[in-house]
Design a protein around this motif. Structure first.
Motif, PDB file in Angstrom:
ATOM      1  N   ARG A  97      -2.967  -5.918   1.807  1.00 44.68           N
ATOM      2  CA  ARG A  97      -3.306  -4.505   1.649  1.00 44.68           C
ATOM      3  C   ARG A  97      -2.961  -3.685   2.884  1.00 44.68           C
ATOM      4  NH1 ARG A  97      -2.897  -3.182  -2.907  1.00 44.68           N
ATOM      5  NH2 ARG A  97      -1.499  -4.936  -2.718  1.00 44.68           N
ATOM      6  N   LYS A  98      -3.214  -4.209   4.089  1.00 47.91           N
ATOM      7  CA  LYS A  98      -3.054  -3.435   5.318  1.00 47.91           C
ATOM      8  C   LYS A  98      -1.650  -3.531   5.893  1.00 47.91           C
ATOM      9  CE  LYS A  98      -6.432  -3.464   8.312  1.00 47.91           C
ATOM     10  NZ  LYS A  98      -7.470  -3.954   9.258  1.00 47.91           N
ATOM     11  N   SER A  99      -0.906  -4.570   5.480  1.00 46.88           N
ATOM     12  CA  SER A  99       0.419  -4.787   6.066  1.00 46.88           C
ATOM     13  C   SER A  99       1.344  -5.322   4.973  1.00 46.88           C
ATOM     14  CB  SER A  99       0.320  -5.796   7.211  1.00 46.88           C
ATOM     15  OG  SER A  99      -0.089  -7.054   6.683  1.00 46.88           O
ATOM     16  N   LYS A 100       2.517  -5.818   5.380  1.00 50.31           N
ATOM     17  CA  LYS A 100       3.437  -6.485   4.450  1.00 50.31           C
ATOM     18  C   LYS A 100       3.760  -7.877   4.992  1.00 50.31           C
ATOM     19  CE  LYS A 100       5.518  -1.964   3.627  1.00 50.31           C
ATOM     20  NZ  LYS A 100       6.706  -1.113   3.887  1.00 50.31           N
ATOM     21  N   THR A 101       2.734  -8.532   5.543  1.00 48.44           N
ATOM     22  CA  THR A 101       2.983  -9.777   6.268  1.00 48.44           C
ATOM     23  C   THR A 101       2.740 -11.034   5.445  1.00 48.44           C
ATOM     24  OG1 THR A 101       0.726  -9.722   7.134  1.00 48.44           O
ATOM     25  CG2 THR A 101       2.467  -8.710   8.489  1.00 48.44           C
ATOM     26  N   PHE A 102       2.043 -10.899   4.297  1.00 47.85           N
ATOM     27  CA  PHE A 102       1.806 -12.099   3.492  1.00 47.85           C
ATOM     28  C   PHE A 102       1.545 -11.716   2.046  1.00 47.85           C
ATOM     29  CE2 PHE A 102      -2.503 -10.817   4.545  1.00 47.85           C
ATOM     30  CZ  PHE A 102      -3.239 -11.119   3.405  1.00 47.85           C
ATOM     31  N   MET A 103       1.603 -12.713   1.181  1.00 51.23           N
ATOM     32  CA  MET A 103       1.217 -12.525  -0.212  1.00 51.23           C
ATOM     33  C   MET A 103       0.651 -13.831  -0.736  1.00 51.23           C
ATOM     34  SD  MET A 103       4.940 -12.368  -2.073  1.00 51.23           S
ATOM     35  CE  MET A 103       4.895 -13.472  -3.458  1.00 51.23           C
ATOM     36  N   ILE A 104      -0.114 -13.725  -1.809  1.00 52.79           N
ATOM     37  CA  ILE A 104      -0.737 -14.889  -2.444  1.00 52.79           C
ATOM     38  C   ILE A 104      -0.253 -14.960  -3.889  1.00 52.79           C
ATOM     39  CG2 ILE A 104      -2.901 -16.074  -2.987  1.00 52.79           C
ATOM     40  CD1 ILE A 104      -2.726 -15.566  -0.050  1.00 52.79           C
TER      41      ILE A 104
ATOM     42  N   LYS B 196      -8.244 -24.444 -14.803  1.00 52.97           N
ATOM     43  CA  LYS B 196      -7.326 -23.962 -15.834  1.00 52.97           C
ATOM     44  C   LYS B 196      -6.414 -22.897 -15.228  1.00 52.97           C
ATOM     45  CE  LYS B 196     -10.200 -24.999 -19.877  1.00 52.97           C
ATOM     46  NZ  LYS B 196     -10.852 -24.449 -21.105  1.00 52.97           N
ATOM     47  N   ASP B 197      -5.574 -22.258 -16.086  1.00 54.37           N
ATOM     48  CA  ASP B 197      -4.595 -21.276 -15.614  1.00 54.37           C
ATOM     49  C   ASP B 197      -5.246 -20.194 -14.773  1.00 54.37           C
ATOM     50  OD1 ASP B 197      -3.028 -22.756 -17.260  1.00 54.37           O
ATOM     51  OD2 ASP B 197      -2.484 -21.128 -18.621  1.00 54.37           O
ATOM     52  N   ILE B 198      -4.531 -19.748 -13.727  1.00 54.33           N
ATOM     53  CA  ILE B 198      -4.987 -18.642 -12.882  1.00 54.33           C
ATOM     54  C   ILE B 198      -4.396 -17.354 -13.438  1.00 54.33           C
ATOM     55  CG2 ILE B 198      -4.941 -17.656 -10.562  1.00 54.33           C
ATOM     56  CD1 ILE B 198      -4.628 -20.611  -9.565  1.00 54.33           C
ATOM     57  N   ASN B 199      -5.271 -16.406 -13.804  1.00 49.96           N
ATOM     58  CA  ASN B 199      -4.832 -15.167 -14.450  1.00 49.96           C
ATOM     59  C   ASN B 199      -4.697 -13.988 -13.500  1.00 49.96           C
ATOM     60  OD1 ASN B 199      -4.871 -16.383 -17.009  1.00 49.96           O
ATOM     61  ND2 ASN B 199      -7.034 -15.872 -17.309  1.00 49.96           N
ATOM     62  N   THR B 200      -5.421 -13.994 -12.407  1.00 45.39           N
ATOM     63  CA  THR B 200      -5.460 -12.808 -11.548  1.00 45.39           C
ATOM     64  C   THR B 200      -5.731 -13.181 -10.097  1.00 45.39           C
ATOM     65  OG1 THR B 200      -6.535 -10.645 -11.219  1.00 45.39           O
ATOM     66  CG2 THR B 200      -7.937 -12.433 -12.027  1.00 45.39           C
ATOM     67  N   ILE B 201      -5.149 -12.392  -9.188  1.00 45.49           N
ATOM     68  CA  ILE B 201      -5.411 -12.513  -7.752  1.00 45.49           C
ATOM     69  C   ILE B 201      -5.508 -11.107  -7.178  1.00 45.49           C
ATOM     70  CG2 ILE B 201      -4.477 -13.225  -5.513  1.00 45.49           C
ATOM     71  CD1 ILE B 201      -3.117 -15.547  -6.859  1.00 45.49           C
ATOM     72  N   CYS B 202      -6.463 -10.894  -6.282  1.00 43.77           N
ATOM     73  CA  CYS B 202      -6.525  -9.614  -5.561  1.00 43.77           C
ATOM     74  C   CYS B 202      -6.934  -9.889  -4.120  1.00 43.77           C
ATOM     75  CB  CYS B 202      -7.486  -8.637  -6.224  1.00 43.77           C
ATOM     76  SG  CYS B 202      -9.196  -9.210  -6.316  1.00 43.77           S
ATOM     77  N   ILE B 203      -6.474  -9.047  -3.216  1.00 47.43           N
ATOM     78  CA  ILE B 203      -6.749  -9.207  -1.787  1.00 47.43           C
ATOM     79  C   ILE B 203      -7.673  -8.079  -1.333  1.00 47.43           C
ATOM     80  CG2 ILE B 203      -5.708  -9.204   0.530  1.00 47.43           C
ATOM     81  CD1 ILE B 203      -3.222 -10.490  -0.753  1.00 47.43           C
ATOM     82  N   ALA B 204      -8.648  -8.417  -0.502  1.00 50.55           N
ATOM     83  CA  ALA B 204      -9.636  -7.440  -0.037  1.00 50.55           C
ATOM     84  C   ALA B 204      -8.975  -6.382   0.836  1.00 50.55           C
ATOM     85  CB  ALA B 204     -10.743  -8.146   0.737  1.00 50.55           C
ATOM     86  N   PRO B 205      -9.560  -5.173   0.906  1.00 54.02           N
ATOM     87  CA  PRO B 205      -8.967  -4.086   1.708  1.00 54.02           C
ATOM     88  C   PRO B 205      -8.751  -4.450   3.176  1.00 54.02           C
ATOM     89  CG  PRO B 205     -10.673  -3.212   0.253  1.00 54.02           C
ATOM     90  CD  PRO B 205     -10.743  -4.712   0.143  1.00 54.02           C
TER      91      PRO B 205
ATOM     92  N   ARG C  56       0.814  -1.210   0.000  1.00 55.67           N
ATOM     93  CA  ARG C  56       0.000   0.000   0.000  1.00 55.67           C
ATOM     94  C   ARG C  56       0.855   1.270   0.000  1.00 55.67           C
ATOM     95  NH1 ARG C  56      -5.056   1.038   4.180  1.00 55.67           N
ATOM     96  NH2 ARG C  56      -5.812   2.975   3.238  1.00 55.67           N
ATOM     97  N   ASP C  57       2.013   1.232   0.704  1.00 55.33           N
ATOM     98  CA  ASP C  57       2.865   2.418   0.769  1.00 55.33           C
ATOM     99  C   ASP C  57       3.855   2.500  -0.383  1.00 55.33           C
ATOM    100  OD1 ASP C  57       4.738   0.503   1.379  1.00 55.33           O
ATOM    101  OD2 ASP C  57       5.140   1.211   3.418  1.00 55.33           O
ATOM    102  N   GLY C  58       3.843   1.527  -1.287  1.00 50.75           N
ATOM    103  CA  GLY C  58       4.690   1.577  -2.472  1.00 50.75           C
ATOM    104  C   GLY C  58       6.145   1.256  -2.238  1.00 50.75           C
ATOM    105  N   THR C  59       6.506   0.749  -1.052  1.00 51.52           N
ATOM    106  CA  THR C  59       7.913   0.481  -0.744  1.00 51.52           C
ATOM    107  C   THR C  59       8.291  -0.992  -0.896  1.00 51.52           C
ATOM    108  OG1 THR C  59       7.459   0.172   1.614  1.00 51.52           O
ATOM    109  CG2 THR C  59       7.981   2.414   0.868  1.00 51.52           C
ATOM    110  N   LEU C  60       7.309  -1.845  -1.171  1.00 51.04           N
ATOM    111  CA  LEU C  60       7.580  -3.266  -1.419  1.00 51.04           C
ATOM    112  C   LEU C  60       6.899  -3.657  -2.722  1.00 51.04           C
ATOM    113  CD1 LEU C  60       8.768  -5.982  -0.402  1.00 51.04           C
ATOM    114  CD2 LEU C  60       6.560  -6.407   0.718  1.00 51.04           C
ATOM    115  N   LEU C  61       7.656  -4.318  -3.572  1.00 50.66           N
ATOM    116  CA  LEU C  61       7.146  -4.731  -4.879  1.00 50.66           C
ATOM    117  C   LEU C  61       7.381  -6.226  -5.026  1.00 50.66           C
ATOM    118  CD1 LEU C  61       6.126  -3.769  -7.775  1.00 50.66           C
ATOM    119  CD2 LEU C  61       8.542  -3.740  -8.398  1.00 50.66           C
TER     120      LEU C  61
END
Length: 754
Positions: free
Chosen positions: A438-445, A483-492, A388-393
């Motif tokens: 979204r709220k932290s930098k503690t996990f990713m999917i 089939k192939d997974i094209n997109t993932i998004c995490i709720a706010p 969210r803060d743009g410091t981790l990619l």
């Protein structure tokens, strides 16, 4: 009730404020010695870019043929270019204007060029083994040398003891020295066993070095015609040259080199290397770019900046400082292929990260358009996400991994701006989708072509001391789609995440347990993108079925469907606090939708890809009228030429039409006088090249067979056009009877003159 002044205003007006364009897609690159301009080839055009700002200064329009080579005067005033049309053009760089054009050869294109230090003469080496020297400002040939037995591959002017010489190398593996005063070959140097790729003279003028694809550099006493040394470089050499002999500069490489003649090489290893001419010792090689697979096709020595600019085969220009011992100090991205994902990064969102069909991540400074390349992946990057803060990619790739990067755009050193912070290893196929919490930098999917989703624990990641070898642990893995997974998004709120797949469904999952919460069915093609609303419990999805849908996350029903795109909708995002949507499709169109009314509030068309797509669609449907009119309206003679060529080459068996299609014949017969004039001017230019003459004369025939002499004469520039056609008619007509007799053309000329 909210105050009227605080109400959100729906966005209906948009304009492009900046465009990051491609400037180089292979071929020759030049940099002026004052470091002001970068000059690069983009197909048949030449792009002049301000090196300091990245601003495009000029686009020098070509003649529908690829540029084969070019050279810039040492004084920076003029550029000399050559193309496969066999013409040489002289350009005034400040104004971006062509000041002279002349034909260089009857049949062979110019392959290499060199301009002397006084900015007076340009030497041109041709594909047939001949060499010509020209007075640049006056535009005439001063010398014509013949002797090589193949394509000229290297040229270098040299002034010694008041006399001018020219060194040449070719595919016959020979190096020749030409005396410009006596106009004779004064030396033939034989030792290489492969094509010569570079030539240069030492500072005292005594020695000549030659680099070849036989992986050696030879040192010659060129006046004595003797080989003094052969140094193995252990790679196929594409360029070689001396750097400035300067005690202060040489001392930075080591005190023992203050009096040395130092030369550089580069080639298929992808590394710029410095060597001592006297001993053949390797002094310094640049640090390899991590997991890079590029080769170097050329190196430009910018003496004023003490920089070596390496041109790579993946269309990038990487600049290495001699004063900083070949530290990379700047990168220029020449060509962006298909852009598959973008996201802003940095705390102030001043930079844009882009994945572009490449293993390297590109990060642009939005203000200056400077670009950094991040090396790490070994295959194409497919998906991006940021904290969210743009410091981790995070970047997801075809190499089956996802990589984490710490972003600090305030740092001056590019190594500290973008630091590798970890790599996620575990998927068995390409990782096509990724999302950070979204709220932290503690996990990713992550989601993969292996049809699984993985939850990665990032709590142990230390962003104060990032470690590229840190490997997060996967806490769960689930088979998610068919089939192939094209997109993932995490709720706010970080409690749920959604996935979209080629199996035409979107699914909602519990973050903590990885359990499936619900499935959304209704799309008729694969789901390319899914996004949570920032305010409501709804999900937006976009699909290959050309629609955008909004789903209720309580009962997973479809609430709204937005129709209007004519191609697959690849991306969707919420705007204006969830009151609007913006969608992007593969036709290059961006649409803005008002959710409450289902209306399209704006359609944004600023991508040239749409033009290409439209032309392709018209051609596929055989809608030649719209294809021709579109090419004419955009003034794209190159595309129009290929359209006529495609029609001619796909002529059905037994077809009796002139062009290969009765419809095209009819369209040409019915074009307005204004458009006929445009086409005739294009034909005149196409007809100067034997490669295109058949198509040019076929189209000319179709026009003349459908128009009376009086109609042609009415065209304002008829005489000029026909005069331009006449010199090439005899040479290129192979079937005069099938086309039109020369006397018929002469009749038109006479009438136009009266």
């Amino acid at each position: 009730m909210a105050d009227e002044s605080t109400k959100l205003i729906l966005k209906t007006s948009f304009k492009s404020i900046k465009t990051i364009e491609s400037i180089y897609n292979g071929g020759k690159v030049e940099i002026t010695q004052d470091s002001k301009y970068l000059i690069s080839t983009l197909s048949e055009d030449i792009i002049v870019t301000e090196l300091a700002t990245g601003k495009q200064v000029h686009q020098l329009e070509g003649d529908t043929e690829l540029v084969t080579t070019m050279a810039v005067k040492p004084n920076g005033k003029h550029l000399v270019s050559a193309s496969r049309s066999l013409f040489i053009r002289i350009w005034e760089l400040e104004k971006g204007e062509c000041v002279r054009t002349f034909k260089a050869h009857d049949s062979a294109p110019v392959i290499v060029m060199d301009i002397d230090e006084t900015s007076t003469l340009v030497a041109t080496g041709f594909a047939d083994g001949s060499i010509k020297v020209w007075d640049i400002d006056k535009g005439y040939c001063t010398h014509n040398f013949k002797g090589h037995g193949g394509v000229i591959s290297a040229l270098k002017f040299h002034k010694h003891e008041g006399k001018w010489y020219l060194a040449s190398g070719a595919v016959d593996c020979q190096v020749r020295i030409w005396d410009l005063q006596s106009r004779n070959s004064v030396a033939i140097l034989k030792s290489h066993v492969s094509v010569i790729r570079g030539l240069d003279f030492s500072a005292d003028g005594q020695y000549l070095i030659s680099g070849s694809r036989d992986k050696v550099v030879n040192v010659w006493d060129w006046r004595a015609k003797q080989l003094r040394a052969t140094y193995p470089i252990f790679e196929t050499i594409e360029t070689v040259g001396f750097v400035e002999k300067n005690e202060e500069l040489m001392a930075k490489l080591g005190s023992e080199y203050t009096q040395s003649d130092i030369f550089y090489t580069a080639g298929d290893s992808g590394l710029v290397k410095l060597w001592d001419m006297k001993t053949g010792k390797l002094i310094k090689a640049q640090e390899p770019e991590k997991n890079s697979q590029h080769t170097i096709t050329d190196v430009i020595y910018i003496k004023s900046a003490r920089v070596l600019a390496a041109v790579t085969n993946d269309q990038n220009i990487l600049m290495y400082s001699l004063e900083q011992q070949l530290e990379r100090v700047k990168q220029i991205v020449g060509y962006n292929d298909e852009v598959v994902d973008v996201t802003y990064v940095g705390e102030d969102e001043t930079h844009l990260a882009a994945a572009t069909n490449s293993a390297q991540l590109r990060i642009y400074n939005v203000d200056t358009q400077d670009c950094d390349l991040l090396y790490g992946h070994t295959d194409m990057i497919i998906s991006l996400d940021r904290s969210r803060d743009g410091t981790l990619l995070v970047t997801a790739s075809k190499d089956k991994t996802a990589r984490l990067w710490k972003i600090d755009t305030t740092q001056e050193d590019h190594k500290k701006k973008y630091m590798p912070a970890g790599v996620c290893i575990g998927h068995t196929e390409s990782v096509g989708a990724v999302a950070l919490s979204r709220k932290s930098k503690t996990f990713m999917i992550t989601g993969s072509q292996d049809r699984t989703i993985k939850y990665w624990n990032l709590r142990e990641m230390d962003l104060d001391n990032p470690d590229e070898n840190f490997k997060p642990k996967s806490l769960y893995t689930h088979q998610a789609h068919d089939k192939d997974i094209n997109t993932i998004c995490i709720a706010p709120n970080d409690k749920f995440f959604a996935t979209g797949s080629q199996d035409k469904t979107a699914k909602l999952w519990n973050v903590d347990t990885g359990e499936l919460v619900g499935t959304m069915k209704g799309h008729k093609r694969g789901v390319w993108c899914a996004r949570f609303s920032p305010v409501d419990q709804v999900l937006a999805t976009s699909s290959g079925d050309k629609t955008v849908k909004i789903w209720n996350l309580k009962d997973f029903t479809c609430l709204k469907t937005f129709e209007g795109h004519t191609n697959s909708v690849l991306r969707v995002e919420f705007l204006t606090a969830g009151m609007q949507l913006v969608s992007a499709a593969s036709d290059g169109l961006v649409k803005v939708w008002t959710i409450k009314t289902n209306e399209c509030a704006a359609t944004l068309d600023n991508h040239t890809e749409k033009v290409e797509q439209e032309l392709q669609n018209f051609m596929r449907k055989k809608d030649y009228l719209n294809a021709i009119l579109l090419a004419l309206s955009l003034e794209q003679p190159y595309r129009l030429l290929h359209l006529f060529k495609e029609v001619s080459e796909s002529r059905p068996e037994g077809d009796q039409s002139i062009t290969g299609s009765e419809n095209v014949d009819k369209i040409l017969a019915e074009l307005s006088i204004e458009n006929i004039e445009k086409v005739l001017k294009y034909i005149r230019d196409w007809n100067t090249n034997a490669k295109h003459s058949d198509v040019a004369q076929t189209v000319l025939n179709a026009i003349l067979m459908s128009r009376s002499a009086e109609e042609i004469v009415e065209i304002p520039s008829a005489k000029e056009i026909i005069d331009g056609l006449l010199p090439y008619t005899d040479r290129h007509y192979q079937r005069i009877d099938d086309l039109i007799t020369q006397s018929f053309i002469i009749d038109y000329t006479l009438q136009a003159q009266q």
